[in-house]
Write an enzyme that holds these catalytic residues in place. Structure first.
Site, short mmCIF file in Angstrom:
data_model
loop_
_atom_site.label_atom_id
_atom_site.label_comp_id
_atom_site.label_asym_id
_atom_site.label_seq_id
_atom_site.Cartn_x
_atom_site.Cartn_y
_atom_site.Cartn_z
N SER A 50 -10.82 -1.48 -5.64
CA SER A 50 -10.99 -2.36 -4.48
C SER A 50 -12.05 -3.43 -4.77
O SER A 50 -11.94 -4.14 -5.76
CB SER A 50 -11.35 -1.51 -3.25
OG SER A 50 -11.31 -2.26 -2.07
N ASP B 152 0.01 -1.87 -0.01
CA ASP B 152 -1.35 -2.41 -0.01
C ASP B 152 -1.30 -3.87 0.40
O ASP B 152 -0.52 -4.65 -0.15
CB ASP B 152 -1.94 -2.27 -1.42
CG ASP B 152 -3.41 -2.63 -1.48
OD1 ASP B 152 -4.00 -3.01 -0.44
OD2 ASP B 152 -3.99 -2.53 -2.58
N HIS C 137 -4.00 1.45 -0.03
CA HIS C 137 -5.35 1.06 -0.43
C HIS C 137 -6.36 2.17 -0.10
O HIS C 137 -6.39 2.69 1.02
CB HIS C 137 -5.75 -0.22 0.29
CG HIS C 137 -6.88 -0.93 -0.38
ND1 HIS C 137 -6.69 -1.91 -1.34
CD2 HIS C 137 -8.22 -0.80 -0.26
CE1 HIS C 137 -7.86 -2.35 -1.76
NE2 HIS C 137 -8.81 -1.69 -1.12
#
Length: 347
Positions: free
Chosen positions: A133, A287, A317
């Site tokens: 991320s 995502d 995610h």
């Protein structure tokens, strides 16, 4: 609950979320020594295998995710200890710190480790930088920043687990179709962007609609960001906007720093991209930032940088955090970690 406590001036939403998240983690040290320490003022956690080695080992710098809001050394402890050994760094976060605090902390901790890798029994030519991320974004920015340095060892490879690679264009197919998929919804993503980059939240709509992008900037970056660069199978449900939104100059002036490459490394020049080390890139079907990962993969391939792409069809995610959760686990979490470990072992 975090938002309620913040409005009551009891504690901030990020602080509450991190407290709940860290409290739910049962830390395990599987075959590794663990030591908390500081690289200068930056807290890091060192994971070192207990088994002896006759030669210097490969090293991993892991930069954790969390959107500069959540995530911590404790939260990611089991991710680091169960599957690999390395060094994990914790950067400064909201609500007290904004960009570029995160970037400088990750950069300085990485430089420190690269310079002193031999002291930890690590072969300086086999150091991998890894992150998920926003930690993946930091890994990209650190790698790009260190390209011209001759006083430290070169990073061997970059492992990018669903990295967030740009913060100004939100009109790609995944941004428009995966808007409400946990754990990174459209609202949470844009909230993190605004808070981290000190942008007033009143500009959210202008950013999301593309009104904050000047025609000249879009002309410059369209060759890299156009949905046409994304494989067709990821555009089956995509409906392009019928007409472009009107340019909002005020929004542009408030948000133009989002195009800086230490915020949006996807926009780095070709000459920078061409010098990067090989990459292992993880993208997730469900995502919201999936397409940015695919665009970065294409940019690397266009500049002949070796890329191994691992796409997870059932991934969402933040799923890596659930790999060891006995009561709330997902196959995609273990899938990602196994793929990453297999890649690193082959370097």
């Amino acid at each position: 609950m975090g938002n309620i406590l913040e409005k009551m001036n009891i504690c901030s939403m990020p602080q509450f979320f991190r407290f709940v998240q860290d409290s739910s983690v049962s830390k395990e040290n599987l075959g590794v020594f663990v030591k908390d320490m500081h690289f200068g003022t930056i807290p890091v956690r060192l994971f070192h295998p207990k088994a002896p080695s006759s030669e210097p080992r490969r090293g991993i710098i892991f930069l954790h995710g969390g959107g500069a809001v959540i995530g911590s050394l404790d939260c990611y402890h089991n991710v680091s200890s169960a599957k690999w050994a390395g060094k994990m760094g914790q950067y400064r976060k909201l609500p007290y710190y904004h960009h570029p605090s995160l970037y400088y902390d990750c950069l300085n901790a990485s430089i420190h480790f690269l310079k002193s890798s031999k002291a930890y029994g690590v072969d300086p030519s086999r150091v991998v930088i890894c992150g998920d991320s926003i930690g993946g974004a930091a890994a990209v920015v650190v790698t790009q920043t260190l390209l011209g340095r001759t006083d430290i060892p070169k990073i061997r490879a970059q492992v990018l687990i669903y990295p967030i690679l740009q913060a100004f264009y939100f009109q790609s197919p995944s941004h428009l179709t995966n808007t409400n998929v946990p754990l990174l919804t459209k609202d949470f993503l844009i909230t993190c962007v605004c808070k981290c980059l000190a942008i007033d939240c009143s500009w959210k709509d202008a950013i999301l609609s593309g009104a904050s992008i000047s025609p000249s900037d879009w002309k410059k970056y369209e060759k890299w960001l156009s949905p046409d660069n994304i494989p067709k199978r990821f555009r089956t449900e995509y409906q392009p906007p019928k007409s472009p939104v009107s340019f909002n100059e005020a929004a542009y002036l408030e948000t133009k720093h989002t195009m800086n490459i230490n915020i949006s490394p996807l926009l780095a020049d070709d000459k920078i991209i061409a010098q990067l080390p090989e990459a292992f890139i993880v993208s997730l079907q469900w995502d919201i930032i999936r397409d940015d990962v695919l665009l970065y993969k294409k940019r690397l391939e266009d500049q002949r940088v070796p890329v191994i792409w691992h796409h997870v069809e059932d991934g969402f995610h933040g799923c890596i955090l659930f790999f060891d959760n006995k009561f709330f686990s997902f196959p995609c979490s273990l899938n990602i970690l196994n793929a990453v470990v297999s890649y690193i072992k082959d370097l």
